[in-house]
Design a protein around this motif. Structure first.
Motif, PDB file in Angstrom:
ATOM      1  N   GLY A 122       8.910   7.291  -9.316  1.00 28.61           N
ATOM      2  CA  GLY A 122       9.173   7.195  -7.904  1.00 28.61           C
ATOM      3  C   GLY A 122      10.110   6.063  -7.191  1.00 28.61           C
ATOM      4  O   GLY A 122      10.836   5.178  -7.894  1.00 28.61           O
ATOM      5  N   ILE A 123      10.002   5.586  -6.201  1.00 27.16           N
ATOM      6  CA  ILE A 123      10.746   4.513  -5.450  1.00 27.16           C
ATOM      7  C   ILE A 123      10.574   3.221  -5.672  1.00 27.16           C
ATOM      8  O   ILE A 123      11.317   2.408  -5.773  1.00 27.16           O
ATOM      9  CB  ILE A 123      10.748   4.994  -4.040  1.00 27.16           C
ATOM     10  N   GLY A 124       9.532   2.996  -6.161  1.00 30.12           N
ATOM     11  CA  GLY A 124       9.058   1.500  -6.708  1.00 30.12           C
ATOM     12  C   GLY A 124       8.934   0.606  -5.506  1.00 30.12           C
ATOM     13  O   GLY A 124       9.147   0.928  -4.197  1.00 30.12           O
TER      14      GLY A 124
ATOM     15  N   GLU B 260       7.416  -6.027  -0.757  1.00 27.79           N
ATOM     16  CA  GLU B 260       6.737  -4.681  -0.298  1.00 27.79           C
ATOM     17  C   GLU B 260       5.339  -4.919  -0.918  1.00 27.79           C
ATOM     18  O   GLU B 260       4.107  -4.311  -0.369  1.00 27.79           O
ATOM     19  CB  GLU B 260       7.480  -3.605  -0.762  1.00 27.79           C
ATOM     20  N   VAL B 261       5.213  -5.520  -2.361  1.00 29.67           N
ATOM     21  CA  VAL B 261       3.910  -5.557  -2.795  1.00 29.67           C
ATOM     22  C   VAL B 261       3.189  -6.024  -2.046  1.00 29.67           C
ATOM     23  O   VAL B 261       1.839  -5.929  -1.594  1.00 29.67           O
ATOM     24  CB  VAL B 261       4.155  -5.965  -4.326  1.00 29.67           C
ATOM     25  N   HIS B 262       3.308  -7.337  -1.634  1.00 28.85           N
ATOM     26  CA  HIS B 262       2.674  -8.301  -0.650  1.00 28.85           C
ATOM     27  C   HIS B 262       2.544  -7.451   0.632  1.00 28.85           C
ATOM     28  O   HIS B 262       1.168  -7.854   1.285  1.00 28.85           O
ATOM     29  CB  HIS B 262       3.411  -9.463  -0.344  1.00 28.85           C
ATOM     30  N   THR B 263       3.474  -6.872   1.196  1.00 28.46           N
ATOM     31  CA  THR B 263       2.911  -6.283   2.611  1.00 28.46           C
ATOM     32  C   THR B 263       2.065  -4.838   2.458  1.00 28.46           C
ATOM     33  O   THR B 263       1.350  -4.670   3.386  1.00 28.46           O
ATOM     34  CB  THR B 263       4.404  -5.830   3.217  1.00 28.46           C
ATOM     35  N   LEU B 264       2.273  -4.219   1.279  1.00 27.00           N
ATOM     36  CA  LEU B 264       1.730  -3.011   1.475  1.00 27.00           C
ATOM     37  C   LEU B 264       0.655  -2.925   0.605  1.00 27.00           C
ATOM     38  O   LEU B 264      -0.427  -2.161   0.869  1.00 27.00           O
ATOM     39  CB  LEU B 264       2.816  -1.665   0.801  1.00 27.00           C
ATOM     40  N   LEU B 265       0.532  -3.515  -0.402  1.00 23.86           N
ATOM     41  CA  LEU B 265      -0.597  -3.445  -1.509  1.00 23.86           C
ATOM     42  C   LEU B 265      -1.811  -4.284  -1.127  1.00 23.86           C
ATOM     43  O   LEU B 265      -2.926  -4.080  -1.375  1.00 23.86           O
ATOM     44  CB  LEU B 265      -0.133  -3.434  -2.868  1.00 23.86           C
TER      45      LEU B 265
ATOM     46  N   VAL C 153      -1.039  -2.972 -11.150  1.00 23.68           N
ATOM     47  CA  VAL C 153       0.084  -2.261 -10.804  1.00 23.68           C
ATOM     48  C   VAL C 153       1.495  -2.997 -11.323  1.00 23.68           C
ATOM     49  O   VAL C 153       1.535  -4.312 -11.044  1.00 23.68           O
ATOM     50  CB  VAL C 153       0.200  -2.071  -9.433  1.00 23.68           C
ATOM     51  N   GLU C 154       2.191  -1.935 -12.010  1.00 21.42           N
ATOM     52  CA  GLU C 154       3.778  -2.864 -12.305  1.00 21.42           C
ATOM     53  C   GLU C 154       4.715  -1.658 -11.849  1.00 21.42           C
ATOM     54  O   GLU C 154       4.456  -0.558 -11.976  1.00 21.42           O
ATOM     55  CB  GLU C 154       3.630  -2.689 -13.758  1.00 21.42           C
TER      56      GLU C 154
ATOM     57  N   VAL D 275       7.593  -6.053 -10.896  1.00 18.94           N
ATOM     58  CA  VAL D 275       6.706  -6.787 -10.245  1.00 18.94           C
ATOM     59  C   VAL D 275       5.349  -6.529 -11.015  1.00 18.94           C
ATOM     60  O   VAL D 275       5.054  -5.241 -11.025  1.00 18.94           O
ATOM     61  CB  VAL D 275       6.758  -6.810  -8.886  1.00 18.94           C
ATOM     62  N   SER D 276       4.334  -7.502 -11.179  1.00 16.71           N
ATOM     63  CA  SER D 276       2.877  -6.981 -11.428  1.00 16.71           C
ATOM     64  C   SER D 276       1.982  -7.347 -10.524  1.00 16.71           C
ATOM     65  O   SER D 276       2.220  -8.682 -10.049  1.00 16.71           O
ATOM     66  CB  SER D 276       2.818  -7.985 -12.865  1.00 16.71           C
TER      67      SER D 276
END
Length: 594
Positions: free
Chosen positions: A71-73, A78-83, A122-123, A133-134
């Motif tokens: 997918g889009i990755g 975005e990792v900080h914001t969404l996950l 998550v990678e 990003v991990s």
């Protein structure tokens, strides 16, 4: 005091536990949520063929589950914001509304991984070309972000779970394969578990077939495999406003109308639930549906549909399509319609209470119990233009033979919905209505006794009147069929009303007793009648008895028998009269033997 603005203090461990362990009904939904996130990432990328590959027990590591998507990755930001923000999702627009192309919308799906694991790895590599990003999230509410040890070859995401010991049953290969097939079998693209595909070509009701008969046979077999029964019929469903397609399978045996029907519902081809309620109107309990909708909203747990105006509109449209199927069946295959009505008449009756087309169908095709045998209401009205119906089954059983013998047609309206349907018939034809039978009026249809016999019976009638007067009943002597029936207890609606007032007055306190007594005096006095059938041999012998005390005892016995035959409630005075007559006749019989 100066107003001070403060932020809520959030216990992340408690929030994670609440959402991951208590929002969902079962740990098995973690597979669905991981599939959902992967499918949404593929939708967001919008190019190439989507692939979701699940690996279970990779490299001999039991309890290890990895879900790969192309997918889009995500970028590191975005990792900080969404996950790392519970409730934050990229799948809502600027105003907070869910974007219709995505399955998820609440930003909590990844937390379902904590149902089986204490850590979620998550990678991810974004299509923007940023490094992989991990991210590691922990059930205590903490997380860490770092550059991945190795770069992914293509954009996409891998989610890895290492199951706890107590969750081992949910991460073995067989279970994961079954869950992936259950939830994601209709997803576009390819979903596989350890290299074995779990998806099919698409919704079976949208598949192409050479002929309509071949399609119907395939769908009936699909229904049999899905629900465990061979459907009576299959009905196509379509609601454009909800982006809905699907089929309804008609049950091949009677269904319990009080049981809540459950249906299989997909949202954007991902299984939402196998037990969705409220998809069809309550009257359509004879059908089980399989649906795929693009616009209906799920609840946060994604295990039910959110009740809103669109769902209400969808329910109405689906009910209309089932109704149209019934109308077509009446026009094209009456024999099959009769077979359906024998199985599911309650659902059609319920619909007929507020739908004129269904009322016409019931009037023309559904058979009712009548004094002339089973027939439709239309046939009954042709034979008995001034026919009547009873409001209870017991009343019909008591009076059907008598009214039929007098030429008064009677329909049993004692079953659920029947009385309301007969009263509603005038909506489709002003001359089609049936009146409710007043048992008291039936006495006017019974033939009089021969004048000579009536004169000879005068002493008996006088003695019987003295016996029945304390019981609030009048005696009438008539000549009618069937001759096998010796006595008939008839009470008019007015007499029933008076009896109810009298019982209420006797049970009330002094104030209400006076009020009810005044009401009772305003009602015209009318008493129930014990009608003796002079055509019956036993009654003729009783009427001519010289011993009037014995005749009185016999009248009490006939009175009690008529009450029991008509299933009328017995008051204390009625029970006493019945016992008294039984003992009196027994005593007379014993004395006669001595």
């Amino acid at each position: 005091m100066t107003r001070v603005e403060n932020a809520f203090q959030v216990d992340l461990r408690g929030v994670v536990d609440l959402l991951s362990r208590h929002l969902y009904s079962s740990p098995r939904v973690y597979v669905r949520e991981l599939l959902q996130n992967a499918a949404d990432a593929i939708t967001a990328r919008g190019e190439g063929e989507g692939r979701i590959a699940i690996e279970v027990g990779e490299g001999g590591h039991a309890g290890l589950v990895r879900v790969h998507d192309n997918g889009i990755g995500l970028t590191e930001a975005e990792v900080h914001t969404l996950l790392a923000t519970i409730g934050r999702s990229s799948k809502r627009d600027e105003l907070g509304f869910a974007r219709h192309e995505f399955l998820g919308q609440f930003g909590i799906g990844l937390l379902s991984g904590f149902l089986v694991a204490d850590e979620i790895h998550v990678e991810t590599r974004s299509v923007t070309g940023t490094p992989t990003v991990s991210w590691i999230g922990r059930s205590d509410g903490t997380y860490s972000v770092a550059a991945a040890a190795t770069e992914r070859e293509e954009p996409g995401t891998t989610v890895t779970l290492k199951a706890r010991r107590d969750a081992a049953e949910w991460v073995d290969e067989r279970t994961v394969t079954e869950l992936a097939a259950l939830y994601g079998s209709l997803l576009p693209g390819r979903v596989s578990v350890n290299g074995v595909a779990t998806t099919v070509e698409g919704p079976p009701w949208l598949a192409a077939h050479e002929t309509p008969d071949a399609r119907r046979a395939a769908l009936l077999e699909y229904g049999r495999q899905l629900f465990g029964f061979t459907p009576f019929d299959v009905i196509d469903l379509d609601v454009a406003e909800a982006g809905l397609t699907g089929v309804a399978f008609v049950l091949p045996s009677p269904a319990n109308p009080t049981a809540r029907a459950t249906h299989r519902v997909y949202l954007k081809r991902m299984l939402l639930t196998e037990r969705a309620e409220g998809v069809l109107p309550d009257w359509a309990f004879f059908a089980r549906c399989v649906l795929d909708a693009g616009e209906l909203r799920p609840t946060a747990s994604r295990e039910a549909l959110y009740e809103d105006d669109l769902l209400e509109h969808t329910r109405d449209r689906l009910g209309r399509q089932l109704r149209e199927w019934l109308v077509r069946l009446a026009e094209t295959d009456p024999a099959r319609l009769r077979a359906f009505l024998r199985l599911h008449h309650l659902g059609v009756k319920a619909l007929a209470l507020h739908d004129d087309d269904m009322l016409r169908l019931v009037d023309r095709w559904l058979e009712f119990e009548t004094s002339d045998g089973p027939m439709t209401l239309a046939q009954f009205r042709t034979r008995h233009p001034k026919g009547r119906f009873t409001s209870s089954v017991d009343e019909f059983r008591q009076l059907s033979a008598v009214s039929g013998a007098q030429g008064v047609g009677l329909v049993n309206g004692g079953y659920v919905y029947d009385s309301d349907i007969m009263q509603r018939l005038r909506r489709i034809d002003p001359d089609a209505g049936l009146e409710r039978l007043d048992p008291g009026e039936l006495a006017t249809h019974l033939g009089p006794v021969d004048p000579g016999a009536d004169l000879a019976a005068r002493p008996f009638i006088t003695a019987a009147a003295r016996v029945l007067d304390p019981l609030g009943c009048e005696l009438v002597l008539r000549d009618f069929d069937p001759a096998s029936l010796p006595a008939l207890y008839l009470t008019s609606r007015a007499a029933e009303h008076q009896a109810e007032l009298r019982e209420a007055r006797e049970a009330a306190d002094d104030l209400w007793a006076d009020v009810l007594g005044a009401m009772e005096r305003t009602v015209a006095a009318e008493r129930p009648r014990l009608v003796l059938n002079h055509r019956n041999p036993l009654v003729r012998r009783v009427v001519l008895l010289k011993d009037l005390s014995l005749a009185a005892t016999a009248v009490e016995a006939l009175y009690g028998m008529a009450l029991l035959h008509g299933h009328h409630p017995l008051r204390a005075a009625d029970t006493a009269a019945l016992n008294r007559s039984f003992l009196g006749l027994l005593d007379w019989a014993v004395l006669g033997k001595e």
